[in-house]
Structures are given as C-alpha cells and as structure tokens.
Design an enzyme around this catalytic site. Structure first.
Site, PDB file in Angstrom:
ATOM      1  CE  LYS A 180      -4.065   1.844   2.483  1.00  0.00           C
ATOM      2  NZ  LYS A 180      -4.999   1.620   3.600  1.00  0.00           N
ATOM      3  CB  SER A 205      -8.220   3.543   2.531  1.00  0.00           C
ATOM      4  OG  SER A 205      -7.475   2.827   3.486  1.00  0.00           O
ATOM      5  CB  SER A 232      -8.636   0.620   5.349  1.00  0.00           C
ATOM      6  OG  SER A 232      -9.304   1.853   5.334  1.00  0.00           O
TER       7      SER A 232
END
Ligand SMILES: [Zn+2]
Lengths: 477, 486
Positions: B79, B154, B178
């Site tokens: 990420k 996210s 997320s």
C-alpha cells in the site's frame, strides 16, 4: 499603599540523558546543525516515539528530591500548535497527569526558612532552534535540540521577593546538579526560568494581574528582572494605572523589562493523550529503587557538615555548593586531614588556583589524598604553612606529591634550635640599628628581624621556634 | 508459465522444488501487471528493475544452497502509505508527491528478510481516508470484477491487485475496515490483526490507536503465511505487543466441532442487502453442519460505533497530519510569502477535500469546551463497545457476519454524501475500536457477479481461531473463481 509581590516560577531544564527522549540521537550540545537527527526527531512520515527510560528515572529522582508524590500511573499527551521549530507540529508533553505532583522545596533567605510549593514536574521534548541570521531572506532550523528531554518544574505562587526567586533557583540548580540530572547551564539554555509576577495590597486575598518574564539568560538577570517588575507593578498601581497581562523580556544592558507579546485569547493546544506511547507505570518497587539510589541532598549534607566536622554554617554552605566540592572535602578529611584545615585550604588557596585556571574541582590536578598529605606535613612540622602555600602551587602545576616537592627542593623546616640560633645571631650582628630600636622599646621592628631570618633560611625556619629563639637572643644584654 | 495465477504457498512450493525460479515468477507477474493494469489501475508505481534484482538475489541464494527465507520468491506489493527506501511514499496525496522515505517500514523490512520480491506500490484513498479509493490524488482503481465499480477502500489498490493476480499478496492497512472492506468487495482474503500484532513503524499514521497493517491474500493459507512473517514485537513501536507469535499455518485444519460461532443480532438487520445476507447465512449454516455451534449474541453499543470512530480517528488524524506543513519535506506552496501563508496555502493545496474535512472535524472535537462532549465521550463509548465484545466472547469463540452491507458500488455513487460512504464501514469499525483481530473472506458472488465477504472477529491475539474457521469456510464453499479479466 504597601504591596506584597506574588511570584510563581516555571523552570525548564534539559535532562542530561545521553540520547534524546524519543529516539537514539545524541543530546550533545555543540554538534554542527542537523547532525544529531534521525527520522524520528525530524518528524518524518511513519515514525513512532519510544520513551527513554533514563528520562523517567531522572524525573522520578528530581520529583523525590522535591518531595513530590510520584504518579503511579501517568501518560504523555500531545500539545498541538504550529511552528517551524516543532517537527510534528505537536509537542509530546504531559497535560493532566504529570509524573511528579504536589511537592515542596525549603529555601533559606536571610537565615529564615520558607517552604515553596511545587505544583508539578512533567516530562516533555525540547523543540528545534530557529535562526534568522543565515541570510538571503531565509530562516534556518537546527533540529539537534529537537527531542532533547525537558523537565518542566512549576511552583505555586509562593515566592514573595526577588531574593526568594534567587534562593529558589540556586537551590533548585544545586539539587539538579547533585542528582546529575542536568547541566543547568542557563547561558547555553539547558535551564530556562520564567517568572510570573504580580503584586497585591498587603493582606489582600485575591491575586493581581500577572506578567510573565521570559528569555532571561542568567540567574542574576532573572532576579534583577523580577525586582524591576515588582517595582514597575507597584509604580503603575500607585499612579492609578492597571497592569496588562503580557509576556515581557529583559533588557540586561538597560536593566529593564519590556513588553514582548500581549496575551491573546488563551491558547487552545487541543491536548489529547499520545496514542503512540503506552501509559507510564512507576510502581512502588521502581520508585523505591530510585529513592535508595538518591545521593545525600544539599540541605542534609550542609547540616551534617556542620555537625560532623564542626564547620561554620557559612563554610558548610560553601563546601556543599556543588556535589563535587563536597565530595572533595570529605575525601580529604577521610585521608586524615583536620577538617577545619582541609576546609580552609580548599576554600582558600585551592579554590584560588582553580579559579585562576578556570578549572572545575572535578578536574583538579591535586587529588584529595595529596592535599591531605600536604596538610600532614604542616601538622608534623616538616613545613610551615607559608611554605605550604608554595608547595600547593607546585603540586597544582606538576601533579607531584607534597613530600616529593619538599624533598627535591630541600624545603624541610629548620626546627633545630642551635642551627636556627646561628642564623639569628648573624642577623642580629648585621642589623645593629634595628636591634637597638627594639631594645629601646620599638617592638614593631621584630617583624623586620623575623623577615630577615626567614629570608636567610629561604622561609624554612619553624616560625614558632624562630620567634622563641629570636626573643631570647634580643633579651640578652 | 503463468505463475501469476498461483497462490503464495503454491509459489513457495514451486521455488523449493526448483520448478520455478524467483526471476521466472517475477517476470510472470510483471507481465500480468502490464497486461491488466490498463483495466485495473491498482499500482501507483511498479519497480520492474528492482523486483528482478531482488528475485535474482533470491535465486542466487537458493543456488548456493542457502535458506532464502519463508517467502522466497513470492511477489508482493505494498500500500502506498508504507515507507520504503525504494520509490516514493506519497500516501496517494499531492502533499507528499515525490516524497522519498529515508527508511523502510518494519513490515517491509520483514518481508525483505523473508525473501519476498517487492513489485511496487498500490493505490489507496488519500492518507487511508475513504472506502472506495476514489479519494486518491493519483488515479482511480477499478474493481477487477466489474470496471464500473469501486474496489473498496482505503486499501483498494491492495485488494484489486490481489484479485487481478498482479501480485501473490499485498499489504494494506486497516483503521476502520480498510483491509477487510476492499477484500470483500474484490473477493480476496484480508486480515486486520489484533492491534499491536504488527509493528506500525513506517506506516504513515492516520489514526494511531486504530491503524494496523495486514495482508490481503488469495486464500486463507497465504494469509497465515504472511502473518508468520509480519507479526512480532518491534522495539521501535511502543504499542507493538510483546506476545509469542505462533506458526499460524498449524491450526488451519482444526476441527469445527465445539467451536461456538456468534451471530450479532445488530449485524443482521434490514440495512443488510439481501444477497449479502444470503451468502453469509449460507456459509454460517455450512459451518454448523460441520459441527460448529451457532449462537446469537448482542453487541448493544454497535449503533454508536460509527459516530465514536469518526471522533477518535479524526482527532488523532488532525495531529498526525499536522507535520505535513511544507517546512521539511513535501509540498510547499510556491506563492506563500509569510509563515502563516506557507501553512495555510500548502495544506489547502496539498490535501484533498476528504482529508481536509477530517482534519477540521478532528480539530473541532479536540477544541477546549468540546473535548469532554466529543473526544472524552467517544473514549467512554469505545470502552463500552470493547466490553460488549468481552461479554460476547465469554459465550462464543468467534463472531461471524457480513464485512460490508453491500457488494461493490459504482463510482460516484457515494461520493456526494460522506455519511453514506462512512456507513460502508458499519460492520468493520467496532473491531478497530475494540482492538480485535478481524478477517474477511469471500463467501459467494451476487447474481451480477460481484463478490460477497464474510467477516470473522476474534478474541485479542486469537488470529489462529479466525484462520481455522476461515479455512473451513473456504473448504466448504470453494473459491469464487477469478474475475473476468482478459
Ligand atoms: Zn533522532
């Protein structure tokens, strides 16, 4: 109208741990800008603080020395504000649960003891240092200081005069030095004192409007600034004016305080508990370990010096001014030197030699056993006190022992009456006029004659013996 | 050969059997990325050269007969908010455009030490604030199952990349769902470990007391393998837990008999979409058939979870994001003339609207006069929510329910109303507030071909139970297949 001053102190001290409070960077003071830095103290993305355990130890030690209650459970908080010297734009500090609370410090002013309440002592991190002198319309930020551990010590508004402020700061500094908690160097900024000053009519219960004095670079400066500020408050009030709540600076050259910043609407720092750090739990066992490791503190040591060594209050105070000085004295006494003589030598000749070479007693080339050895030579009559002064100077310069110097230079005292009489007779013969004066009643010339004998013996004559023999010879018809 | 379709454990096996070299595997994945990225847009950066170098180093170690690590040759992607020396660390924000971290996050160091091959970084909502990855300042990421739909967020890039076989597994971060919500929407396995299991050092903080790094994988076994490498105490993170780390693969095949599965009354309400409910209930029934005991439980304070969460996370975020000020790194507005301008213009120009909204909210709830009513109250409710779970876990070993109230939604469907968007995390948020481990795994496809996620929540540090139950579900229901990508 008669007024009384009401003063509270906030003191920030840099605690002398080797590494910073939340990272492993060095706390060294004089490194080139931005060399003692890492991602943590630069506030880079993703970093986390790790609390320096030594900081907790030293804070608890200071708290105990200031008679504080140590919080069993405390925490760090974030104090949020924006400024370029604050890497994260929040300072990790302690808000509602400081590690040390509700203590006191007894100070002495003009022989009277006053108890000053300590509201709290809490841990936080220092900020970076901004400089605006790098040119080109730019400002520079040096992050070496960012994250250096700070202890903020806050008093109750218990101080009543500039002298008390001076006594408080001196005592506090002494305690911090005894605990080896801080260098307390006010010029280098490792100790920063702020005073909140107000005055009120004697007997009044409510407090007057206060002003805050900040950024004073010396202990005397703080005292002078407080003195000035008290007088200013009184003058303004007497003239029917009002005091504005504000921060004031100190102009040391002109000897006056000046307005720096009007108090805006109270700052809102949006404090909240620091989620990156676990609560600080100092259990009884931990506190006890630190308590047991505490050195004897200045006040206790001072009174013990009076009792145990028979020193005057004044001498005891001077000898306990620093822990190193007190240790030096006790080590000298422990080597067998008479305490009073040791005290005189340390406070007199030795201190003069140290001052002359701008040296701290910790670096003194004459070790306590060597000083005791020199005093022993005076005691047993090997040398006179006067020769002792020269010998000490030589010891200081060369690091040699007193005995080695005395032997090498043949400084051993002449304590043989016959040997001394021969010299004395020679002096009498060479100075008939003075001898005549003495014998006709002008006893003051005795000093001259003694001096002549000392000169002839290069100062080695045993003074008492010299006196006895000389008088005996002069009385002879 | 198309190694990209394999799971991590299959790749590990292939490498150890010398059926594949790490370089061959890396090339296969890099080829796959090239082929499907135009459709998916999961990656923000692809480290082609460094990936091949890392793979070559793994092969060299194997050739010398050395132990190349438990993830030797496994291609992994990260990420965008994990700090890496390689490439940039932008958090998908304009304010960190071009930012290069001077250090690797602990989780990244652990992956490297385990022999994983890092392929690059993945798209996300700016600073992890969002549930659809639409808040990225870099690009939109598409759901591999349907290009008209969001991948969730996210960690949308992390989920999409795994679902599209662009990496063997990925790392995401989970503050309120997320990892789990995008895993559900993209049909992969996503685990948020117990708070403190994985070091947060080098994870750019959104909400420090809630953030946790975790893996998104193709199956449950891979999840266990990834946890084996990621978990463990880190002296650089004071909130990381010093508890033993088991071999998470060992209990995968455990028996379901006697396992008590709790179904929270508050999760199975009308808000739950019909198809999601059907798949979740079918999976739970299958567990019962294997000997698990189903029990209804109650989490009475669940209804306050979203409100509590948005106070706690925004308060922490308002301080965490204060450091992005243009002074030391990142975006500084070129026209700022004064210090105040520098702050205001850099932040206004650097942060997107959702991030600004949360900073303002967080600043507000911490301001004096409001602190007690909001922040303090939220902390108290947080304690109540945690107690709900403590009580539930006296009766059950694991809690099961939906991960997300709906399957993947369409772009723009929820952007107009932040509150609707916030409700996508209604089932995932409590887990972070209570610091529990949570896992999402695919449990079926809707009629329109979108994955549905089942969420399992466990006792603190009992990831093993979650993995065991999840593994059983996976075996019972079979996979959901691969998304329809060319
Ligand atoms: Zn540092």
């Amino acid at each position: 109208m008669a007024y009384e001053a009401v003063i509270g102190m906030e003191v920030h001290v840099e605690i002398n741990t080797r590494s910073k409070v939340f990272c492993a960077c060095s706390t060294a003071f004089d490194a080139p800008p931005n060399t003692n830095v890492c991602p943590v103290c630069l506030g880079m993305p993703g970093v986390l603080p790790v609390l320096n355990r030594e900081m907790v130890n030293k804070t608890v030690a200071v708290g105990l020395a200031l008679n504080c209650r140590i919080s069993r459970w405390s925490k760090m908080d974030r104090k949020n504000y924006f400024y370029p010297d604050l890497a994260k734009n929040y300072q990790i500090s302690q808000y509602d649960l400081p590690l040390c609370q509700e203590g006191f410090l007894d100070i002495e002013v003009d022989g009277a003891t006053r108890r000053i309440g300590i509201t709290r002592a809490h841990m936080e991190e220092d900020t970076a240092r901004n400089t605006h002198s790098i040119g080109g319309g730019q400002s520079g930020v040096d992050f070496n200081r960012a994250g250096v551990p700070l202890l903020e010590i806050v008093t109750e508004p218990d101080l009543r005069s500039a002298d008390e402020v001076y006594a408080y700061l001196t005592m506090l500094k002494q305690i911090l030095e005894y605990l080896d908690a801080s260098d307390c160097n006010i010029e280098e900024g490792s100790l920063r004192a702020e005073a909140n000053v107000s005055v009120r009519p004697v007997g009044a219960q409510t407090l007057g409007v206060k002003t805050e004095i900040k950024n004073v670079a010396s202990l005397h400066g703080v005292t002078k600034a407080v003195e000035y500020e008290i007088a200013r408050h009184v003058r303004v009030l007497d003239e029917g004016g009002t005091i504005t709540q504000e921060t004031r600076g100190w102009d040391a050259d002109r000897g006056l305080t000046f307005s720096q910043r009007q108090k805006e609407s109270a700052h809102d720092y949006h404090y909240f508990p620091e989620p990156d750090l676990a609560p600080i739990v100092v259990d009884e066992a931990w506190e006890q370990r630190i308590r047991e490791g505490l050195p004897e503190l200045p006040a206790a040591r001072r009174s013990r010096f009076s009792d145990q060594y028979g020193l005057s209050t004044y001498d005891a105070a001077i000898l306990t001014a620093t822990r190193a000085m007190a240790d030096y004295f006790e080590a000298t006494a422990a080597c067998g030197a008479d305490p009073k003589q040791a005290a005189n030598w340390i406070m007199g000749d030795l201190q003069a030699l140290l001052t002359l070479s701008a040296m701290d007693i910790r670096a003194c080339p004459v070790q306590p056993d060597a000083l005791a050895g020199m005093i022993a030579l005076i005691d047993d009559g090997t040398i006179s006190g006067k020769i002792g002064k020269d010998v000490l100077g030589e010891m200081f310069a060369t690091g040699k022992t007193a005995r080695a110097i005395v032997e090498a230079k043949g400084l051993t005292q002449i304590s043989d009456a016959d040997a001394l009489r021969a010299v004395i007779l020679e002096v009498i013969e060479k100075n008939p006029a003075q001898v005549e004066q003495y014998r006709s009643g002008k006893e003051k010339v005795l000093g001259f004659l003694v001096g002549q004998v000392m000169r002839a013996t290069q100062g080695k004559a045993n003074p008492r013996l010299l006196n006895d023999v000389l008088l005996a010879e002069l009385r002879k018809p | 050969m198309a190694w990209y379709g394999k799971t991590a454990h299959e790749l590990i096996e292939a490498v150890s059997q010398r059926q594949a070299s790490a370089v061959e595997i890396a090339e296969s994945y890099l080829g796959r990325i090239e082929a499907v990225e135009p459709r998916v847009d999961a990656f923000t950066q692809v480290w082609r050269d460094s990936a091949l170098e890392q793979a070559a180093r793994v092969d060299a170690r194997i050739a010398r007969g050395e132990n190349a690590g438990p993830l030797a040759g496994v291609p992994v992607a990260l990420k965008e908010l994990l700090c890496t020396v390689e490439g940039e660390t932008t958090c998908a924000s304009r304010i960190l455009a071009g930012f290069r971290s001077p250090y690797d996050a602990t989780a990244v160091q652990r992956l490297k030490a385990a022999g994983a091959v890092l392929l690059g970084k993945l798209n996300m909502d700016e600073f992890a604030m969002g549930s659809s990855t639409e808040n990225s300042a870099i690009k939109l990421t598409r759901n591999p199952w349907n290009p008209e739909c969001v991948p969730g967020g996210s960690s949308g890039g992390s989920a999409a990349a795994v679902a599209a076989d662009e990496c063997a597994f990925s790392l995401g971060s989970d503050t309120g769902g997320s990892i789990r919500q995008p895993a559900a929407l993209c049909g992969c396995v996503g685990m948020k470990p117990t708070y403190g299991r994985v070091s947060r050092f080098g994870l750019v903080a959104f909400a420090s007391s809630l953030d946790q790094i975790g893996p998104l994988t193709k199956d449950v076994r891979d999840c266990a393998l990834a946890l084996n490498v990621l978990c463990g105490h880190d002296p650089m993170d004071s909130t990381s837990a010093d508890v033993p780390v088991p071999d998470f693969t060992r209990g995968l095949d455990g028996d379901m008999r006697g396992v008590r599965v709790g179904l929270p009354r508050e999760f199975f309400t009308d808000a739950l979409s019909g198809e999601v409910r059907e798949h979740v209930e079918a999976t739970v029934k299958a567990l019962e058939a294997r000997g698990a005991e189903l029990r209804e439980v109650s989490l009475p304070h669940s209804e306050y979870a979203v409100a509590t969460y948005y106070i706690v996370c925004t308060a922490e975020a308002s301080a965490n994001l204060a450091r992005f000020d243009g002074v030391r790194y990142g975006f500084r507005h070129p026209e700022a003339k004064t210090m105040l301008d520098m702050y205001v213009m850099s932040k206004t120009g650097g942060f997107g609207p959702e991030v600004q909204r949360r900073i303002l909210l967080g600043t507000y709830v911490l301001s004096s006069g409001y602190y007690d009513a909001y922040y303090l109250k939220a902390q108290q409710v947080r304690t109540l929510i945690k107690r709900d779970f403590d009580r539930a876990f006296e009766q059950v070993d694991v809690i099961a329910g939906p991960t997300s109230p709906t399957p993947a939604f369409r772009f723009g469907e929820k952007t107009a109303d932040p509150l609707t968007m916030y409700l996508s995390d209604i089932y995932t948020i409590s887990c972070n507030l209570a610091a529990l481990p949570g896992l999402s795994l695919p449990c079926g496809l809707t009629a329109s071909g979108l994955p549905v996620g089942l969420q399992l929540l466990g006792r603190p540090f009992d990831e093993e139970m979650l993995l065991r139950v999840a593994h059983c579900c996976e075996q019972l229901r079979g996979g959901i297949g691969k998304p329809p990508l060319a």
